[in-house]
Design a protein around this motif. Structure first.
Motif, PDB file in Angstrom:
ATOM      1  N   UNK A 177       0.843  -1.208   0.000  1.00  0.00           N
ATOM      2  CA  UNK A 177       0.000   0.000   0.000  1.00  0.00           C
ATOM      3  C   UNK A 177       0.870   1.246   0.000  1.00  0.00           C
ATOM      4  N   UNK A 178       0.304   2.370  -0.468  1.00  0.00           N
ATOM      5  CA  UNK A 178       0.982   3.668  -0.336  1.00  0.00           C
ATOM      6  C   UNK A 178       0.958   4.081   1.132  1.00  0.00           C
ATOM      7  N   UNK A 179       2.034   4.735   1.584  1.00  0.00           N
ATOM      8  CA  UNK A 179       2.047   5.197   2.962  1.00  0.00           C
ATOM      9  C   UNK A 179       3.309   5.957   3.298  1.00  0.00           C
ATOM     10  N   UNK A 180       3.470   6.215   4.609  1.00  0.00           N
ATOM     11  CA  UNK A 180       4.647   6.948   5.116  1.00  0.00           C
ATOM     12  C   UNK A 180       5.352   6.058   6.126  1.00  0.00           C
ATOM     13  N   UNK A 181       6.693   6.001   6.061  1.00  0.00           N
ATOM     14  CA  UNK A 181       7.470   5.147   6.962  1.00  0.00           C
ATOM     15  C   UNK A 181       7.321   5.651   8.395  1.00  0.00           C
ATOM     16  N   UNK A 182       6.843   4.756   9.285  1.00  0.00           N
ATOM     17  CA  UNK A 182       6.723   5.078  10.712  1.00  0.00           C
ATOM     18  C   UNK A 182       8.011   4.773  11.450  1.00  0.00           C
ATOM     19  N   UNK A 183       8.590   3.616  11.131  1.00  0.00           N
ATOM     20  CA  UNK A 183       9.850   3.234  11.769  1.00  0.00           C
ATOM     21  C   UNK A 183      10.626   2.302  10.848  1.00  0.00           C
ATOM     22  N   UNK A 184      11.939   2.278  11.042  1.00  0.00           N
ATOM     23  CA  UNK A 184      12.798   1.431  10.214  1.00  0.00           C
ATOM     24  C   UNK A 184      13.549   2.239   9.173  1.00  0.00           C
ATOM     25  N   UNK A 185      14.518   1.607   8.565  1.00  0.00           N
ATOM     26  CA  UNK A 185      15.335   2.225   7.520  1.00  0.00           C
ATOM     27  C   UNK A 185      15.655   1.150   6.491  1.00  0.00           C
ATOM     28  N   UNK A 186      15.520   1.479   5.216  1.00  0.00           N
ATOM     29  CA  UNK A 186      15.768   0.464   4.192  1.00  0.00           C
ATOM     30  C   UNK A 186      16.016   1.119   2.843  1.00  0.00           C
ATOM     31  N   UNK A 224       9.481   9.266   5.251  1.00  0.00           N
ATOM     32  CA  UNK A 224       9.535   9.199   3.786  1.00  0.00           C
ATOM     33  C   UNK A 224       8.305   8.485   3.228  1.00  0.00           C
ATOM     34  N   UNK A 225       7.922   8.874   2.018  1.00  0.00           N
ATOM     35  CA  UNK A 225       6.764   8.279   1.346  1.00  0.00           C
ATOM     36  C   UNK A 225       7.187   7.004   0.611  1.00  0.00           C
ATOM     37  N   UNK A 226       6.359   5.976   0.672  1.00  0.00           N
ATOM     38  CA  UNK A 226       6.609   4.736  -0.086  1.00  0.00           C
ATOM     39  C   UNK A 226       5.352   4.397  -0.892  1.00  0.00           C
ATOM     40  N   UNK A 227       5.563   3.613  -1.969  1.00  0.00           N
ATOM     41  CA  UNK A 227       4.473   3.323  -2.896  1.00  0.00           C
ATOM     42  C   UNK A 227       4.187   1.824  -2.983  1.00  0.00           C
ATOM     43  N   UNK A 228       2.910   1.496  -3.181  1.00  0.00           N
ATOM     44  CA  UNK A 228       2.513   0.102  -3.390  1.00  0.00           C
ATOM     45  C   UNK A 228       3.214  -0.439  -4.626  1.00  0.00           C
ATOM     46  N   UNK A 229       3.663  -1.707  -4.556  1.00  0.00           N
ATOM     47  CA  UNK A 229       4.298  -2.338  -5.708  1.00  0.00           C
ATOM     48  C   UNK A 229       5.810  -2.200  -5.734  1.00  0.00           C
ATOM     49  N   UNK A 280       9.717  -2.616  -4.008  1.00  0.00           N
ATOM     50  CA  UNK A 280      10.348  -3.748  -3.312  1.00  0.00           C
ATOM     51  C   UNK A 280      11.245  -3.270  -2.178  1.00  0.00           C
ATOM     52  N   UNK A 281      10.945  -3.739  -0.968  1.00  0.00           N
ATOM     53  CA  UNK A 281      11.784  -3.426   0.195  1.00  0.00           C
ATOM     54  C   UNK A 281      12.989  -4.372   0.189  1.00  0.00           C
ATOM     55  N   UNK A 282      14.189  -3.838  -0.005  1.00  0.00           N
ATOM     56  CA  UNK A 282      15.344  -4.709  -0.244  1.00  0.00           C
ATOM     57  C   UNK A 282      16.098  -5.125   1.023  1.00  0.00           C
ATOM     58  N   UNK A 283      16.240  -4.207   2.012  1.00  0.00           N
ATOM     59  CA  UNK A 283      17.175  -4.502   3.109  1.00  0.00           C
ATOM     60  C   UNK A 283      16.513  -4.618   4.478  1.00  0.00           C
ATOM     61  N   UNK A 284      16.164  -3.471   5.074  1.00  0.00           N
ATOM     62  CA  UNK A 284      15.665  -3.492   6.454  1.00  0.00           C
ATOM     63  C   UNK A 284      14.173  -3.716   6.550  1.00  0.00           C
ATOM     64  N   UNK A 285      13.701  -3.934   7.801  1.00  0.00           N
ATOM     65  CA  UNK A 285      12.260  -4.057   8.056  1.00  0.00           C
ATOM     66  C   UNK A 285      11.668  -2.660   8.205  1.00  0.00           C
ATOM     67  N   UNK A 286      10.449  -2.485   7.691  1.00  0.00           N
ATOM     68  CA  UNK A 286       9.772  -1.187   7.769  1.00  0.00           C
ATOM     69  C   UNK A 286       8.381  -1.341   8.370  1.00  0.00           C
ATOM     70  N   UNK A 287       7.966  -0.328   9.109  1.00  0.00           N
ATOM     71  CA  UNK A 287       6.561  -0.193   9.490  1.00  0.00           C
ATOM     72  C   UNK A 287       6.031   1.044   8.783  1.00  0.00           C
ATOM     73  N   UNK A 288       4.923   0.875   8.058  1.00  0.00           N
ATOM     74  CA  UNK A 288       4.420   1.941   7.195  1.00  0.00           C
ATOM     75  C   UNK A 288       3.001   2.311   7.591  1.00  0.00           C
ATOM     76  N   UNK A 289       2.778   3.602   7.803  1.00  0.00           N
ATOM     77  CA  UNK A 289       1.429   4.101   8.094  1.00  0.00           C
ATOM     78  C   UNK A 289       0.680   4.238   6.767  1.00  0.00           C
ATOM     79  N   UNK A 290      -0.406   3.474   6.597  1.00  0.00           N
ATOM     80  CA  UNK A 290      -1.149   3.457   5.326  1.00  0.00           C
ATOM     81  C   UNK A 290      -1.900   4.780   5.154  1.00  0.00           C
ATOM     82  N   UNK A 291      -1.699   5.426   3.985  1.00  0.00           N
ATOM     83  CA  UNK A 291      -2.322   6.745   3.738  1.00  0.00           C
ATOM     84  C   UNK A 291      -3.371   6.723   2.627  1.00  0.00           C
ATOM     85  N   UNK A 292      -3.468   5.613   1.883  1.00  0.00           N
ATOM     86  CA  UNK A 292      -4.441   5.562   0.785  1.00  0.00           C
ATOM     87  C   UNK A 292      -5.069   4.174   0.721  1.00  0.00           C
TER      88      UNK A 292
END
Length: 707
Positions: A236-245, A265-270, A272-284
């Motif tokens: 899903x589209x959203x904003x990173x709550x915690x983590x770095x990747x 930072x903003x992230x988009x559905x589709x 690929x998260x390559x390295x670290x674990x992320x928690x993302x606040x869903x915005x759409x």
């Protein structure tokens, strides 16, 4: 009175453009339907009215069309080529054709068993063709299957059994190959639809506690927390709550290098998260994500008819009846004067087959579908065939400066010190004052401080003076930062410093001066840096025979001219308001004809709308860019511009080639009527050859890449 609902459906087995038109007509004929539109390129149906899937499938039964509700996800099971019913029947038909030929060499062509073999081949291979053909004849509708039905019945009546059997088999093969080719062209959309995962692991608040659960994306709500593990796709589209990747955004923006993502930072559905674990606040919600918008816009673009397609459709409307009249005249006129009715009726039937407009009708849409799908995979969103065609005619390109030719982020370029101060100390003192400021230049100074690994100093008694600068107490010193004109009222500025400031401003740089306890401590030059690729892009445009490039900017003339000089641009128009940019575009259109405008999609909206083609930078996540422009470069990557112009020109060339191929092959075959050499075999090969030639020629657009 309730308004009829609007529903979208996904279609399978939609085999040809004329079948799509007939299917749309059948759906519109259903009493409950107020309106319907078939998108052939995207295999999609939009219906206004309350009807069932069964009713729609009944309307498409003539072509075996299967329907599923959209946006509901359906996993399309791809049936292997050799397992499809129509291909199995064609293979059985081939067996009986071969048996017929083998027996005819032993028993003669008029033997009852030989004729029986050919009749079985005709019935098995042409079952679906005849069903549709007879139904069309009853309604006086004439498409390829109708013409084929007339031709095969006519051939049988005059005793040409073997030719009728071969024609049925070859037509079945051409239909199978055309369906395969169109499926290949549609894969661009299917690949886009498969980018985002159908389910995701989320954390959802229940009272004071969070519960983890895996849900289909359709059930995920705004505010849910998405858990994305290394190697997983972001759903899903959203904003990173915690983590770095590092996140690979190639699917959305076409960028090949992963982008570092941190909290906020903003992230988009589709992606690929390559390295670290992320928690993302869903915005759409799932239907509003950037990838969903891209899919929708690409599908709408493929449905919109380009000018050349509109011409072909109008031409085909008159072409088919004309061919039928020609076929009738060939069958009737010559034998009235020369006799030999059987031969000329046979020639007339062959004209019917060769004259089918299949290749002509498909010549443009398959090229447009392939090009727009390819561009979407490369991170370029083209919002219609009309814009794709117009871009191919572009003679001049106008660029906004900030954020288009430049990075749009000011950077510190020069630091000059006074009174035995070090660069580091000057930077720390100035950054301490600027830390409290909202000015864009403040961010550039703080960024440089962090890049050099210097410690932030803490200011007190901060005070901003509008239009001049700011001051604060730092480490017991009163530090004032601002324009040289203001600083010159606080301390003495020597001639060498004034000369240096003039030189920096002549290079298009903004100068910030600093005073500590009434002593000048330094000046800092700040500039919006050129994109590394800008100069190369302009060279590529000139290589593509774009006649003129021009910079339109609201910046001051010295800054604009300095940037233009470093790019080798001769035409620069500075200090323009949005309305003046609009006037400039109108002047360029009057002088050069077709003009493209490249901007950020917000400030440049009037100019983007006025240009023949408006191109927005950085469409990913920017609703304004997606809505305003005709084309969006999703990855904020200017190198995509020459690629897109090159793709559009190649598309135009291929469409012209397709129309020439389609008409030339048929014309050559029709000329064979004059000496009486046209046979049903040649007719079906000419029709099948022309159709396959234009389809495979269009599929060359899949291979166009950004180099």
């Amino acid at each position: 009175m309730t308004t009829p609902s609007k529903q979208e459906y996904r279609l399978q087995n939609l085999s040809c453009a004329s079948c799509a038109a007939k299917f749309e007509k059948n759906v519109k004929a259903i009493p409950e339907v107020k309106d319907a539109q078939v998108n052939f390129g995207a295999s999609k149906l939009t219906v206004v009215g309350d009807i069932s899937v069964n009713q729609i499938e009944e309307a498409g039964a003539f072509d075996g069309i299967k329907v599923s509700q959209s946006p509901k996800r359906t996993i399309e099971k791809s049936t292997p080529f050799y397992k499809k019913t129509e291909n199995i029947l064609a293979s059985i038909s081939l067996v009986f054709v071969v048996l017929g030929y083998v027996l005819s060499s032993v028993r003669g062509e008029v033997d009852t068993l030989v004729i029986a073999m050919f009749i079985i081949a005709i019935v098995v291979g042409g079952m679906e063709i005849f069903k549709t053909g007879f139904r069309n004849l009853a309604h006086f509708e004439f498409d390829m299957k109708t013409l084929m039905t007339i031709a095969v019945i006519g051939a049988a009546i005059i005793g040409e059994w073997e030719e009728a059997a071969v024609v049925v088999f070859l037509f079945a093969v051409s239909e199978a190959l055309e369906a395969y080719s169109m499926d290949k062209a549609r894969q661009s959309i299917r690949q886009l639809m498969d980018i985002a995962p159908p389910t995701a692991l989320i954390k959802r608040a229940h009272g004071e506690h969070f519960h983890e659960m895996e849900l289909p994306t359709e059930q995920i709500e705004i505010g849910d927390i998405l858990i994305v593990k290394p190697g997983q796709k972001i759903a899903m589209d959203g904003v990173v709550l915690s983590g770095r990747s590092a996140v690979n955004q190639a699917a959305i923006t076409g960028e090949s290098i992963p982008v570092n993502k941190i909290t906020g930072d903003e992230v988009f559905a589709g992606t690929l998260n390559e390295e670290g674990a992320l928690e993302v606040h869903v915005t759409k919600r799932v239907e509003d994500t950037t990838i969903a918008k891209i899919i929708h816009l690409v599908e709408e673009a493929q449905a919109e008819k380009a000018p050349s397609q509109q011409f072909v459709d109008r031409f085909a409307k008159y072409y088919t009846p004309a061919i039928m009249i020609v076929a009738l005249l060939v069958a009737v006129l010559p034998p009235l004067f020369m006799g030999d009715w059987q031969h000329w009726i046979y020639q007339g039937l062959a004209v019917l087959v060769v004259g089918c407009p299949c290749a002509l009708v498909v010549s443009t849409p398959v090229a447009i579908v392939t090009a727009i799908g390819n561009a979407a995979r490369q991170g370029v969103l083209i919002k219609g065939g009309i814009h794709l065609e117009q871009l191919g005619h572009i003679e001049a390109v106008a660029f906004d400066k900030t954020g288009t030719l430049t990075k749009g982020k000011p950077e510190v370029t020069d630091i000059f010190t006074h009174n035995n101060m070090t660069e580091e100390t000057v930077l720390q003192l100035v950054a301490a004052v600027e830390k409290q400021s909202q000015h864009p230049l403040a961010k550039a100074i703080l960024t440089t401080l962090h890049e050099k690994g210097l410690t932030e100093l803490v200011p007190t008694d901060f005070q901003s003076i509008t239009g001049k600068g700011a001051y604060a107490t730092v480490d017991g010193q009163k530090v004032s930062v601002g324009s040289l004109k203001w600083i010159a009222t606080l301390t003495t500025v020597d001639e060498m410093t004034k000369e240096r400031v003039n030189q920096l401003q002549a290079q298009g740089k903004t100068v910030v001066a600093a005073v500590s306890d009434d002593q000048l401590i330094g000046i800092i030059g700040i500039a919006d840096q050129l994109r590394e690729e800008s100069k190369h892009v302009l060279q590529k445009l000139h290589a593509l025979k774009v006649k003129h490039t021009v910079m339109l900017t609201g910046d001051a003339k010295p800054t604009a001219e300095a940037i233009a000089s470093s790019l080798g641009m001769s035409d620069v128009r500075a200090g323009l308001l949005p309305a003046e940019k609009l006037t400039a575009i109108k002047e360029l259109r009057a002088k050069y004809g077709a003009v493209a405008m490249v901007g950020d999609g917000v400030n440049d909206a009037p100019a983007l709308a006025s240009a023949n083609v408006g191109i927005a930078m950085g469409g990913a996540g920017t609703d304004a860019a997606l809505e305003t422009a005709d084309i969006a470069l999703m990855g904020d990557d200017l190198t995509k511009l020459p690629y897109t112009i090159g793709l559009s020109r190649k598309t135009l060339r291929i469409i012209k080639e397709n129309i020439i191929f389609a008409l030339a092959l048929k014309l050559i075959a029709l000329l064979l009527v004059i000496p009486g050499w046209l046979t049903l075999w040649i007719a079906i090969f000419a029709d099948m050859g022309a159709t396959l030639l234009v389809v495979f020629n269009s599929l060359r657009l899949i291979r166009v890449r950004n180099k």
